[in-house]
Design a protein around this motif. Structure first.
Motif, PDB file in Angstrom:
ATOM      1  N   LEU A 198       4.876 -19.787 -33.855  1.00 60.68           N
ATOM      2  CA  LEU A 198       4.988 -21.142 -33.303  1.00 60.68           C
ATOM      3  C   LEU A 198       4.828 -22.222 -34.384  1.00 60.68           C
ATOM      4  O   LEU A 198       5.714 -23.072 -34.543  1.00 60.68           O
ATOM      5  N   PRO A 199       3.739 -22.232 -35.159  1.00 62.28           N
ATOM      6  CA  PRO A 199       3.638 -23.236 -36.226  1.00 62.28           C
ATOM      7  C   PRO A 199       4.672 -23.027 -37.329  1.00 62.28           C
ATOM      8  O   PRO A 199       5.148 -23.988 -37.931  1.00 62.28           O
ATOM      9  N   TRP A 200       5.028 -21.755 -37.577  1.00 60.66           N
ATOM     10  CA  TRP A 200       6.005 -21.469 -38.632  1.00 60.66           C
ATOM     11  C   TRP A 200       7.353 -22.124 -38.310  1.00 60.66           C
ATOM     12  O   TRP A 200       7.968 -22.740 -39.183  1.00 60.66           O
ATOM     13  N   VAL A 201       7.813 -21.988 -37.078  1.00 61.41           N
ATOM     14  CA  VAL A 201       9.091 -22.582 -36.678  1.00 61.41           C
ATOM     15  C   VAL A 201       9.047 -24.101 -36.815  1.00 61.41           C
ATOM     16  O   VAL A 201       9.995 -24.726 -37.307  1.00 61.41           O
ATOM     17  N   LEU A 202       7.943 -24.714 -36.392  1.00 60.45           N
ATOM     18  CA  LEU A 202       7.816 -26.170 -36.467  1.00 60.45           C
ATOM     19  C   LEU A 202       7.847 -26.655 -37.912  1.00 60.45           C
ATOM     20  O   LEU A 202       8.406 -27.715 -38.213  1.00 60.45           O
ATOM     21  N   VAL A 203       7.246 -25.894 -38.822  1.00 64.32           N
ATOM     22  CA  VAL A 203       7.270 -26.260 -40.246  1.00 64.32           C
ATOM     23  C   VAL A 203       8.658 -26.027 -40.834  1.00 64.32           C
ATOM     24  O   VAL A 203       9.191 -26.868 -41.558  1.00 64.32           O
ATOM     25  N   TYR A 204       9.253 -24.894 -40.502  1.00 66.04           N
ATOM     26  CA  TYR A 204      10.576 -24.563 -41.043  1.00 66.04           C
ATOM     27  C   TYR A 204      11.633 -25.577 -40.623  1.00 66.04           C
ATOM     28  O   TYR A 204      12.532 -25.920 -41.396  1.00 66.04           O
ATOM     29  N   LYS A 205      11.516 -26.103 -39.405  1.00 70.03           N
ATOM     30  CA  LYS A 205      12.508 -27.036 -38.871  1.00 70.03           C
ATOM     31  C   LYS A 205      12.366 -28.452 -39.424  1.00 70.03           C
ATOM     32  O   LYS A 205      13.189 -29.315 -39.118  1.00 70.03           O
ATOM     33  N   GLN A 206      11.341 -28.720 -40.261  1.00 70.73           N
ATOM     34  CA  GLN A 206      11.137 -30.098 -40.727  1.00 70.73           C
ATOM     35  C   GLN A 206      12.266 -30.651 -41.620  1.00 70.73           C
ATOM     36  O   GLN A 206      12.452 -31.890 -41.558  1.00 70.73           O
ATOM     37  N   PRO A 207      12.994 -30.017 -42.457  1.00 70.53           N
ATOM     38  CA  PRO A 207      12.839 -28.630 -42.886  1.00 70.53           C
ATOM     39  C   PRO A 207      11.898 -28.536 -44.093  1.00 70.53           C
ATOM     40  O   PRO A 207      11.900 -29.406 -44.962  1.00 70.53           O
ATOM     41  N   ASP A 208      11.106 -27.440 -44.119  1.00 75.51           N
ATOM     42  CA  ASP A 208      10.189 -27.199 -45.236  1.00 75.51           C
ATOM     43  C   ASP A 208      10.134 -25.701 -45.484  1.00 75.51           C
ATOM     44  O   ASP A 208       9.210 -25.017 -45.054  1.00 75.51           O
ATOM     45  N   LEU A 209      11.154 -25.204 -46.174  1.00 75.09           N
ATOM     46  CA  LEU A 209      11.266 -23.764 -46.428  1.00 75.09           C
ATOM     47  C   LEU A 209      10.115 -23.265 -47.288  1.00 75.09           C
ATOM     48  O   LEU A 209       9.567 -22.188 -47.043  1.00 75.09           O
ATOM     49  N   SER A 210       9.702 -24.052 -48.295  1.00 71.32           N
ATOM     50  CA  SER A 210       8.662 -23.609 -49.216  1.00 71.32           C
ATOM     51  C   SER A 210       7.328 -23.407 -48.500  1.00 71.32           C
ATOM     52  O   SER A 210       6.674 -22.369 -48.664  1.00 71.32           O
ATOM     53  N   THR A 211       6.929 -24.370 -47.672  1.00 77.36           N
ATOM     54  CA  THR A 211       5.660 -24.228 -46.944  1.00 77.36           C
ATOM     55  C   THR A 211       5.746 -23.132 -45.899  1.00 77.36           C
ATOM     56  O   THR A 211       4.764 -22.428 -45.646  1.00 77.36           O
ATOM     57  N   SER A 212       6.907 -22.951 -45.295  1.00 76.19           N
ATOM     58  CA  SER A 212       7.057 -21.869 -44.314  1.00 76.19           C
ATOM     59  C   SER A 212       6.913 -20.507 -44.996  1.00 76.19           C
ATOM     60  O   SER A 212       6.376 -19.566 -44.394  1.00 76.19           O
ATOM     61  N   ILE A 213       7.367 -20.388 -46.239  1.00 72.61           N
ATOM     62  CA  ILE A 213       7.174 -19.140 -46.993  1.00 72.61           C
ATOM     63  C   ILE A 213       5.692 -18.927 -47.280  1.00 72.61           C
ATOM     64  O   ILE A 213       5.170 -17.812 -47.162  1.00 72.61           O
ATOM     65  N   VAL A 214       4.991 -20.007 -47.672  1.00 73.58           N
ATOM     66  CA  VAL A 214       3.549 -19.921 -47.924  1.00 73.58           C
ATOM     67  C   VAL A 214       2.816 -19.442 -46.676  1.00 73.58           C
ATOM     68  O   VAL A 214       1.915 -18.592 -46.753  1.00 73.58           O
ATOM     69  N   ILE A 215       3.189 -19.959 -45.519  1.00 72.34           N
ATOM     70  CA  ILE A 215       2.534 -19.576 -44.265  1.00 72.34           C
ATOM     71  C   ILE A 215       2.746 -18.087 -43.976  1.00 72.34           C
ATOM     72  O   ILE A 215       1.831 -17.391 -43.535  1.00 72.34           O
ATOM     73  N   LEU A 216       3.951 -17.584 -44.250  1.00 73.47           N
ATOM     74  CA  LEU A 216       4.210 -16.155 -44.039  1.00 73.47           C
ATOM     75  C   LEU A 216       3.374 -15.292 -44.978  1.00 73.47           C
ATOM     76  O   LEU A 216       2.802 -14.280 -44.567  1.00 73.47           O
ATOM     77  N   VAL A 217       3.300 -15.686 -46.245  1.00 72.85           N
ATOM     78  CA  VAL A 217       2.491 -14.930 -47.210  1.00 72.85           C
ATOM     79  C   VAL A 217       1.020 -14.991 -46.821  1.00 72.85           C
ATOM     80  O   VAL A 217       0.296 -13.984 -46.882  1.00 72.85           O
ATOM     81  N   LEU A 218       0.579 -16.161 -46.412  1.00 73.02           N
ATOM     82  CA  LEU A 218      -0.808 -16.344 -45.988  1.00 73.02           C
ATOM     83  C   LEU A 218      -1.123 -15.449 -44.790  1.00 73.02           C
ATOM     84  O   LEU A 218      -2.205 -14.846 -44.712  1.00 73.02           O
ATOM     85  N   PHE A 219      -0.186 -15.332 -43.875  1.00 70.63           N
ATOM     86  CA  PHE A 219      -0.365 -14.470 -42.704  1.00 70.63           C
ATOM     87  C   PHE A 219      -0.526 -13.015 -43.129  1.00 70.63           C
ATOM     88  O   PHE A 219      -1.371 -12.287 -42.587  1.00 70.63           O
ATOM     89  N   CYS A 220       0.272 -12.588 -44.093  1.00 71.12           N
ATOM     90  CA  CYS A 220       0.166 -11.210 -44.596  1.00 71.12           C
ATOM     91  C   CYS A 220      -1.201 -10.969 -45.233  1.00 71.12           C
ATOM     92  O   CYS A 220      -1.813  -9.908 -45.030  1.00 71.12           O
ATOM     93  N   VAL A 221      -1.688 -11.934 -46.020  1.00 68.70           N
ATOM     94  CA  VAL A 221      -3.012 -11.812 -46.650  1.00 68.70           C
ATOM     95  C   VAL A 221      -4.099 -11.723 -45.580  1.00 68.70           C
ATOM     96  O   VAL A 221      -5.019 -10.909 -45.667  1.00 68.70           O
ATOM     97  N   ILE A 222      -4.001 -12.576 -44.565  1.00 67.01           N
ATOM     98  CA  ILE A 222      -4.984 -12.595 -43.480  1.00 67.01           C
ATOM     99  C   ILE A 222      -5.021 -11.253 -42.743  1.00 67.01           C
ATOM    100  O   ILE A 222      -6.100 -10.703 -42.485  1.00 67.01           O
TER     101      ILE A 222
END
Length: 372
Positions: free
Chosen positions: A144-168
């Motif tokens: 949900l937050p990933w889509v909202l960030v990606y649509k801003q558009p903010d590809l770089s921060t959306s990638i960070v969120i995915l990596v952060l999710f994997c670390v978590i």
């Protein structure tokens, strides 16, 4: 909410490294854009005060508000979508109080809020973390937050969120079999998506994002357009050689002085460091970033519970990954992403968010010390 702590358990080493990075940032921003130095310094002071205050609050009590954090995070991102201000084709900022009011970027605070939310959620459901139901819930809640960030558009921060999710998820104790299985599928899938996205008729990426990737693959064809910034960044860093040209130098051959870097105080702050402080100064910044991330991970290993482990590992992963990407862009080993250098680049939302995150890491360390 408050507990008695021992001063010997306070991680002064982590505080010192963060403040050193911030001091370098204030100096370099003052050279790149003099008018912004005072605001960045004020942000550092406010962030440090907030960090120290949060470090003495019991994180286990604050994490009980995890669902409130999650809802507030979504509300801010939706507000950006509906009411955000548009700059250079991206709608990423909220403006409160008109032109003279507060302007902040919710996608930066989202990183910290997601770490805190999942720290509590995963700890609560740790025994069932490797079930399809809990993993599915986690994926939906990050989507949900990933889509909202990606649509801003903010590809770089959306990638960070995915990596952060994997670390978590890794820090939370997800099965290594699942990790390797996902990795084996994800690598070829990502390669396929990128290949398809670069096709002219594909809408997965915006034209600007596609051009940035093409500029990285074929810099000679885009040297006067999309590769212009990164090529100048490399020239600036190389021109600094071993000792640099000196702080606020007046050399007319300076890439920074010639205004060949339009985002020198933010995305390309490392270029200014390389030009003015040379290889030695650049290494100092890299070592400080690496040591800060490593210290957060060390705190995670000593944490008294899973939530503390996720907070420490999440902050360490965030600083390491974002630092690597910013420096990778500045040295042209990665496509242009537009991520700030942690604690160094100009940007009060990013700076304050990072200080808040470090405050929680410090409290994790204090509570871990009480167990020994």
């Amino acid at each position: 909410m408050h507990r008695k702590y021992r001063i010997r358990d306070y991680d002064f080493k982590l505080v010192l490294m963060v403040l050193c990075l911030s001091a370098i940032g204030v100096m370099t921003i003052g050279s790149a854009e003099e008018s912004l130095r005072t605001r960045q310094l004020a942000g550092v002071v406010a962030g440090a005060i907030l960090m120290f205050a949060i470090s003495f609050f019991d994180y286990t009590w604050i994490l009980k508000l995890n669902w409130l954090m999650y809802i507030a995070n979504l509300a801010l991102l939706v507000a950006v979508w509906q009411f955000g201000s548009n700059t250079n084709g991206a709608q990423r900022w909220l403006q409160i109080g008109g032109e003279g009011g507060i302007r902040f970027q919710p996608s930066e605070t989202a990183k910290i809020l997601l770490i805190l939310f999942f720290a509590q959620f995963i700890m609560k459901h740790k025994k069932h973390l490797n079930t399809v139901w809990i993993i599915g819930c986690c994926i939906v809640m990050i989507a949900l937050p990933w889509v909202l960030v990606y649509k801003q558009p903010d590809l770089s921060t959306s990638i960070v969120i995915l990596v952060l999710f994997c670390v978590i998820m890794f820090a939370g104790g997800i099965s290594l079999k699942l990790v390797f299985g996902i990795f084996m599928v994800a690598v070829p899938a990502v390669a396929l998506v990128i290949a398809l996205a670069l096709q002219p008729d594909n809408k997965f990426l915006t034209d600007n994002q596609r051009n940035r990737i093409l500029a990285f693959v074929k810099p000679q064809e885009y040297e006067s357009t999309f590769a212009y910034q990164q090529l100048n960044s490399v020239k600036a860093i190389a021109s600094g050689q071993l000792d640099g040209k000196g702080y606020k130098n007046n050399e007319i051959t300076s890439v920074k002085n010639g205004k060949f870097l339009s985002e020198a105080e933010t995305d390309f702050i490392f270029s200014v460091i390389g030009e003015e402080f040379g290889f030695k100064g650049s290494v100092v910044v890299i070592v400080l970033l690496f040591a800060t991330a490593l210290e957060c991970i060390t705190v995670a290993r000593k944490a008294k519970d899973t939530a503390g482990m996720i907070i420490g590992a999440g902050m360490g992963g965030l600083i390491a990954f974002q630092g690597f990407f910013n420096i990778g862009v500045a040295t042209f080993i990665l496509p242009n992403t537009g991520l700030p250098l942690p604690f160094v680049s100009y940007g009060l939302t990013s700076l304050m968010s990072l200080y808040i995150g470090i405050g929680f890491v410090l409290n994790v360390r204090l509570q871990a010390g009480k167990q020994t």
